[in-house]
Design a protein around this motif. Structure first.
Motif, PDB file in Angstrom:
ATOM      1  N   ASP A   1      10.502  23.550 -11.225  1.00  0.00           N
ATOM      2  CA  ASP A   1      11.178  24.620 -10.482  1.00  0.00           C
ATOM      3  C   ASP A   1      12.689  24.407 -10.425  1.00  0.00           C
ATOM      4  O   ASP A   1      13.448  25.365 -10.245  1.00  0.00           O
ATOM      5  CB  ASP A   1      10.656  24.680  -9.043  1.00  0.00           C
ATOM      6  CG  ASP A   1       9.147  24.780  -8.981  1.00  0.00           C
ATOM      7  OD1 ASP A   1       8.600  25.757  -9.517  1.00  0.00           O
ATOM      8  OD2 ASP A   1       8.516  23.851  -8.419  1.00  0.00           O
ATOM      9  N   LEU A   2      13.108  23.144 -10.539  1.00  0.00           N
ATOM     10  CA  LEU A   2      14.534  22.785 -10.456  1.00  0.00           C
ATOM     11  C   LEU A   2      14.826  21.728 -11.508  1.00  0.00           C
ATOM     12  O   LEU A   2      14.138  20.711 -11.579  1.00  0.00           O
ATOM     13  CB  LEU A   2      14.864  22.242  -9.055  1.00  0.00           C
ATOM     14  CG  LEU A   2      16.205  21.514  -8.865  1.00  0.00           C
ATOM     15  CD1 LEU A   2      17.380  22.435  -9.141  1.00  0.00           C
ATOM     16  CD2 LEU A   2      16.294  20.944  -7.443  1.00  0.00           C
ATOM     17  N   ILE A   3      15.824  21.991 -12.332  1.00  0.00           N
ATOM     18  CA  ILE A   3      16.284  21.013 -13.325  1.00  0.00           C
ATOM     19  C   ILE A   3      17.720  20.634 -12.998  1.00  0.00           C
ATOM     20  O   ILE A   3      18.575  21.497 -12.765  1.00  0.00           O
ATOM     21  CB  ILE A   3      16.188  21.568 -14.759  1.00  0.00           C
ATOM     22  CG1 ILE A   3      14.721  21.835 -15.133  1.00  0.00           C
ATOM     23  CG2 ILE A   3      16.813  20.597 -15.755  1.00  0.00           C
ATOM     24  CD1 ILE A   3      14.524  22.431 -16.526  1.00  0.00           C
TER      25      ILE A   3
ATOM     26  N   GLY B   1      13.337  32.766 -11.216  1.00  0.00           N
ATOM     27  CA  GLY B   1      13.350  32.320  -9.831  1.00  0.00           C
ATOM     28  C   GLY B   1      13.504  30.823  -9.697  1.00  0.00           C
ATOM     29  O   GLY B   1      13.605  30.309  -8.580  1.00  0.00           O
ATOM     30  N   GLY B   2      13.539  30.121 -10.848  1.00  0.00           N
ATOM     31  CA  GLY B   2      13.779  28.681 -10.821  1.00  0.00           C
ATOM     32  C   GLY B   2      15.248  28.374 -10.595  1.00  0.00           C
ATOM     33  O   GLY B   2      16.093  29.277 -10.516  1.00  0.00           O
TER      34      GLY B   2
ATOM     35  N   GLU C   1      22.015  33.696 -24.511  1.00  0.00           N
ATOM     36  CA  GLU C   1      21.064  33.327 -25.557  1.00  0.00           C
ATOM     37  C   GLU C   1      19.673  33.071 -24.989  1.00  0.00           C
ATOM     38  O   GLU C   1      18.660  33.296 -25.679  1.00  0.00           O
ATOM     39  CB  GLU C   1      21.569  32.098 -26.314  1.00  0.00           C
ATOM     40  CG  GLU C   1      22.801  32.384 -27.149  1.00  0.00           C
ATOM     41  CD  GLU C   1      23.219  31.200 -28.020  1.00  0.00           C
ATOM     42  OE1 GLU C   1      22.334  30.395 -28.399  1.00  0.00           O
ATOM     43  OE2 GLU C   1      24.434  31.079 -28.315  1.00  0.00           O
ATOM     44  N   ALA C   2      19.591  32.617 -23.754  1.00  0.00           N
ATOM     45  CA  ALA C   2      18.286  32.385 -23.119  1.00  0.00           C
ATOM     46  C   ALA C   2      17.707  33.668 -22.533  1.00  0.00           C
ATOM     47  O   ALA C   2      16.572  33.676 -22.057  1.00  0.00           O
ATOM     48  CB  ALA C   2      18.424  31.336 -22.026  1.00  0.00           C
ATOM     49  N   ASN C   3      18.529  34.733 -22.557  1.00  0.00           N
ATOM     50  CA  ASN C   3      18.113  36.031 -22.019  1.00  0.00           C
ATOM     51  C   ASN C   3      17.775  35.936 -20.527  1.00  0.00           C
ATOM     52  O   ASN C   3      16.762  36.455 -20.060  1.00  0.00           O
ATOM     53  CB  ASN C   3      16.919  36.589 -22.801  1.00  0.00           C
ATOM     54  CG  ASN C   3      16.686  38.072 -22.498  1.00  0.00           C
ATOM     55  OD1 ASN C   3      17.626  38.807 -22.187  1.00  0.00           O
ATOM     56  ND2 ASN C   3      15.433  38.503 -22.567  1.00  0.00           N
ATOM     57  N   VAL C   4      18.645  35.247 -19.791  1.00  0.00           N
ATOM     58  CA  VAL C   4      18.488  35.147 -18.346  1.00  0.00           C
ATOM     59  C   VAL C   4      19.801  35.501 -17.669  1.00  0.00           C
ATOM     60  O   VAL C   4      20.869  35.492 -18.297  1.00  0.00           O
ATOM     61  CB  VAL C   4      18.049  33.720 -17.905  1.00  0.00           C
ATOM     62  CG1 VAL C   4      16.735  33.332 -18.545  1.00  0.00           C
ATOM     63  CG2 VAL C   4      19.133  32.690 -18.221  1.00  0.00           C
ATOM     64  N   ASP C   5      19.740  35.799 -16.396  1.00  0.00           N
ATOM     65  CA  ASP C   5      20.933  35.976 -15.569  1.00  0.00           C
ATOM     66  C   ASP C   5      21.050  34.775 -14.638  1.00  0.00           C
ATOM     67  O   ASP C   5      20.048  34.176 -14.228  1.00  0.00           O
ATOM     68  CB  ASP C   5      20.835  37.256 -14.731  1.00  0.00           C
ATOM     69  CG  ASP C   5      20.857  38.506 -15.586  1.00  0.00           C
ATOM     70  OD1 ASP C   5      21.552  38.487 -16.623  1.00  0.00           O
ATOM     71  OD2 ASP C   5      20.180  39.481 -15.223  1.00  0.00           O
ATOM     72  N   LEU C   6      22.294  34.422 -14.303  1.00  0.00           N
ATOM     73  CA  LEU C   6      22.551  33.294 -13.412  1.00  0.00           C
ATOM     74  C   LEU C   6      23.051  33.806 -12.069  1.00  0.00           C
ATOM     75  O   LEU C   6      24.089  34.473 -12.000  1.00  0.00           O
ATOM     76  CB  LEU C   6      23.593  32.350 -14.026  1.00  0.00           C
ATOM     77  CG  LEU C   6      23.233  31.709 -15.365  1.00  0.00           C
ATOM     78  CD1 LEU C   6      24.393  30.857 -15.870  1.00  0.00           C
ATOM     79  CD2 LEU C   6      21.972  30.868 -15.258  1.00  0.00           C
ATOM     80  N   ARG C   7      22.322  33.490 -11.021  1.00  0.00           N
ATOM     81  CA  ARG C   7      22.753  33.830  -9.660  1.00  0.00           C
ATOM     82  C   ARG C   7      23.384  32.590  -9.046  1.00  0.00           C
ATOM     83  O   ARG C   7      22.717  31.583  -8.805  1.00  0.00           O
ATOM     84  CB  ARG C   7      21.565  34.294  -8.822  1.00  0.00           C
ATOM     85  CG  ARG C   7      21.914  34.579  -7.363  1.00  0.00           C
ATOM     86  CD  ARG C   7      20.696  35.043  -6.597  1.00  0.00           C
ATOM     87  NE  ARG C   7      20.325  36.402  -6.992  1.00  0.00           N
ATOM     88  CZ  ARG C   7      19.089  36.864  -6.986  1.00  0.00           C
ATOM     89  NH1 ARG C   7      18.086  36.073  -6.662  1.00  0.00           N
ATOM     90  NH2 ARG C   7      18.840  38.115  -7.332  1.00  0.00           N
TER      91      ARG C   7
END
Length: 403
Positions: free
Chosen positions: A302-304, A339-340, A366-372
């Motif tokens: 869940d957390l890296i 959500g991770g 490139e990972a196709n994610v958004d960063l909050r």
């Protein structure tokens, strides 16, 4: 009224004047137009061609950093009282910002405390010093004894000062490398080089003789605490764990599971000892972090946490470092669930913040994610940043949620 100047003058170029107007503490070798006779390690006055005074500092013809500015006050006299005043300012600052953590912190942070080339860390009753400039080498006896005296005034008994003068930076100053206890007057040399510190409620064994840098990385103290607050009930992966600090903070923050990875078996052994000492449950893996991230299952954590060593120590290798940071961050983003959480950092000054941010944005695309963004942090306040000295800002630390 300015006092009469009795120091050799160094005349600097127009280019150097522009930086001195911004109060940068270094004058480079190729910025000097002329100089009066001096001896290496002497204090000289830095002036323009028209005679404008910019400051006084230690000169060393062996170094690319030819002059390290010590003061910009033309009335300063560089006697014992001057250095005592400067040291007292550094100590009072740490007492103010560190509060209960004053017993384990960085006391002197080079240019940020106007002691160019000097680092002093405190680990309870031991001080660990790195002297990386000739000017500081010549006055270190005065500085070391005065530090002991000032800390004694605070009721803090210091048993010894261990010198970690095994840095390659010393060779650039024409100084030899070595390590060992400094012989302080009227004090016995300690028989030990290991000590126990407590940070964020966690105890660590610190090896001041063989540990990296001065024995322990103090600059992430409150960043580790930020991770601990986030980690409750999470499955946590701590990459480049070194002595285990981020993973231990996550475990202490009631994480559901913690796995800590490092390529160094000796680092992992030390981390295991720290976990046992604190009765914290952490799984340890000796592995290449790049390979581990590539091969692990998606949604396993869940957390890296990514706390790599400096991938670059010069401008020449920034591009390679950029790709290295991107590779590990991209891998982490791809492996985390929606959500991770990702905690990521760089400890290289040359990987400037705008580059680090650009890299993170590219990796996210490139990972196709958004960063909050949850938090944007820097090094601990005992490693202060002077805005006129970019070199004092080196640690970038971000916590994101993956969306």
């Amino acid at each position: 009224m300015k006092i009469k100047r009795n120091y050799p003058q160094v005349v600097i170029s127009k280019k150097a004047e522009k930086r001195q107007e911004k109060k940068h503490p270094w004058v480079y070798d190729n910025e000097i137009l002329s100089y009066e006779p001096y001896e290496n390690g002497d204090i000289v006055d830095v002036v323009s061609e028209s005679g404008k005074y910019y400051g006084s500092g230690f000169i060393n013809e062996n170094s690319v950093i030819r002059v390290r500015i010590l003061s910009r006050n033309a009335n300063d006299v560089f006697d014992e009282a001057f250095y005592e005043r400067r040291l007292r300012h550094a100590i009072e600052y740490r007492k103010t910002v560190m509060k209960d953590d004053f017993s384990c912190c960085r006391l002197i942070f080079g240019e940020a405390d106007m002691f160019s080339g000097l680092t002093v860390d405190r680990f309870n009753d031991l001080l660990v010093a790195q002297v990386n400039s000739l000017g500081m080498e010549k006055i270190k006896d005065l500085l070391f004894h005065k530090l002991i005296e000032l800390l004694n005034e605070e009721g803090d008994e210091i048993k010894g000062i261990y010198e970690r003068n095994d840095s390659n930076l010393r060779e650039k100053e024409g100084l030899v490398q070595y390590k060992g206890y400094y012989p302080l007057r009227n004090m016995e040399i300690p028989s030990y080089t290991h000590t126990i510190i407590c940070e964020n409620g966690i105890e660590y064994e610190v090896d001041v003789e063989n540990g990296q840098k001065t024995g322990f990385f103090l600059d992430q103290k409150y960043n580790r605490l930020a991770v601990a607050r986030l980690a409750e009930n999470m499955r946590v992966l701590d990459c480049f764990t070194h002595t285990g600090s981020f993973g231990l903070n996550a475990a202490n923050g009631k994480a559901k599971r913690v796995v800590s990875v490092d390529i160094s078996s000796s680092a992992i052994e030390m981390a295991k000892k720290n976990a046992d000492r604190n009765q914290l449950d952490v799984e340890y893996v000796v592995a290449d972090v790049f390979e581990y991230l590539e091969n692990m299952k998606k949604n396993e954590f869940d957390l890296i946490i990514l706390d790599p060593p400096a991938f670059t120590k010069s401008k020449k290798t920034v591009n390679n470092a950029y790709e290295g940071y991107k590779k590990i961050n991209l891998a982490a983003m791809r492996k985390l669930p929606r959500g991770g959480y990702l905690a990521t950092c760089s400890c290289s000054h040359f990987m400037e913040n705008y580059l680090f941010v650009r890299m993170l944005k590219e990796a996210a695309h490139e990972a196709n994610v958004d960063l909050r963004l949850i938090e944007e942090r820097r090094q601990c306040c005992d490693h202060p940043i002077l805005w006129n000295v970019p070199e004092t800002e080196y640690l970038k630390f971000y916590i994101f949620q993956i969306c």
